[in-house]
Design a protein around this motif. Sequence first.
Motif, short mmCIF file in Angstrom:
data_model
loop_
_atom_site.label_atom_id
_atom_site.label_comp_id
_atom_site.label_asym_id
_atom_site.label_seq_id
_atom_site.Cartn_x
_atom_site.Cartn_y
_atom_site.Cartn_z
N UNK A 95 -89.25 6.45 113.08
CA UNK A 95 -90.01 5.26 112.68
C UNK A 95 -91.52 5.54 112.67
N UNK A 96 -91.99 6.35 113.60
CA UNK A 96 -93.40 6.71 113.62
C UNK A 96 -93.80 7.50 112.39
N UNK A 97 -92.94 8.41 111.95
CA UNK A 97 -93.23 9.19 110.74
C UNK A 97 -93.26 8.28 109.52
N UNK A 98 -92.30 7.35 109.43
CA UNK A 98 -92.27 6.41 108.31
C UNK A 98 -93.55 5.57 108.27
N UNK A 99 -93.97 5.10 109.41
CA UNK A 99 -95.18 4.28 109.48
C UNK A 99 -96.39 5.06 108.98
N UNK A 122 -94.67 -3.34 109.22
CA UNK A 122 -93.82 -2.25 109.73
C UNK A 122 -94.35 -1.75 111.08
N UNK A 123 -95.66 -1.70 111.23
CA UNK A 123 -96.25 -1.26 112.50
C UNK A 123 -95.84 -2.19 113.64
N UNK A 124 -95.86 -3.49 113.39
CA UNK A 124 -95.47 -4.46 114.41
C UNK A 124 -94.01 -4.26 114.82
N UNK A 125 -93.14 -4.06 113.83
CA UNK A 125 -91.71 -3.88 114.11
C UNK A 125 -91.47 -2.57 114.86
N UNK A 126 -92.18 -1.51 114.49
CA UNK A 126 -92.02 -0.22 115.16
C UNK A 126 -92.38 -0.32 116.64
N UNK A 127 -93.48 -1.00 116.95
CA UNK A 127 -93.88 -1.18 118.34
C UNK A 127 -92.82 -1.99 119.09
N UNK A 128 -92.28 -3.00 118.45
CA UNK A 128 -91.25 -3.82 119.10
C UNK A 128 -90.00 -3.00 119.42
#
Length: 416
Positions: free
Chosen positions: A294-298, A386-392
């Motif tokens: 998910x970090x790479x996608x972001x 997407x950043x918000x969802x990744x952190x969640x």
Amino acid sequence: MADETTPGLWHNRSYRLLLTGKVAETVGGGIGSFAVPLVAFHVTGNVVQAGVIAAVGQAGSVLTALPAGVVVDRVDRRRIIMAAALVAGVAWAGLVVVGLSGGLTAVHLAAVLFVSSTAGALLDPADTAALHAVVRKDEMGQAMAVAQGRDAVAGLVAGPVGGLLYGMGHVVPFLVAAVGRLIACGTAALVREPLNGDLGAARAQHPVRALREGLRYVWGVPVFRVLLTLFTLVNVLLNGAMVAITLDLVRTGTAPVLIGLVNTAVGVGVVLGALLAGRLVRTVRVGVLNVLALGVVLAAMAVMAALHTYWGYLGALLVMMMFAPALNAGMVAYQVAITPAQMQGRAASVLGLTGLLATVVSPLLGGLALGAVGIAGALWWFTGAFAVVTVAIAAVRPIWRIGLPDTWAADVAAVR
């Protein structure tokens, strides 16, 4: 259910037949799906209306997803695969006939997409449940990695081939989609091994009660709850960004073959990732793979938003997708491994909502965002969300606890 006496993966006739049919279905469907936004824009001349057609067409899969899981657990799965593939194949063939007659309209396109997506709501959980019946648990991770490679090849082929075929005739990609479904029907007919458990016991339970039981089971597993909520948003946002990019390229007059190369970049990234997926799932905890991917996608989405150029899309998408196969293979293999045999269809259909909802919401979201703020604004909006969802997701403990395949047996005992 597959056990220790089941042949190894590549010596397993039933697995090879199911894989062959799924490859044909996935490649054909990918080529047909590639042409949908192009044909929709050709018919309507409007990017928002093109998104609405795609959304309406995919609504059938969402409406039938939950009852489809009950059906998959109560009816012979081989016959389900055959019937659903046949119906979808005939629907796509009918669209070809209408297109060749010169009478293709938005209504025709949405109707065929609706029928095909409804059939897909049965096909997908039936295919997943069938793997549980023919593949040993210790080889499930490898089987899912192969599935990621299969999807990668489909993505790799769908873009350039779809663009080439679309240039030959707007309905030619739909013909390929029809043939792919019919091949899937034929290969399923050749599978001799039972793909269900005790059908008598399953049919003895009232369908509504069976559906409630499936919903309770999925919601009772913490990781599955995360898949149903946060990972649904991941799919919606990522696919919405892809729809916005595709529609922007269409409306700016980009050649269909070049638009196809965008899908090719995705396919190349997934192919490279699929080559590593099996090894990564065996050696890196699946929970770690989730957050890493998910970090790479972001990061890649931020690059596309900053550049919003054709070549920027190609490079970022290629890198973005390299960790996706390991993430998907690990999560789906874990889902199949820990779910009881009699619950496979219902679990697969309920969890499949994460992708199905994206197919309905993403075209609308992508088209609306593009029409409202343009491609740069749309991509920045998708990146921020997407950043918000990744952190969640990174803050959810049950995700981090998913380990290597040899630790899943303890999880099986825990959820039963």
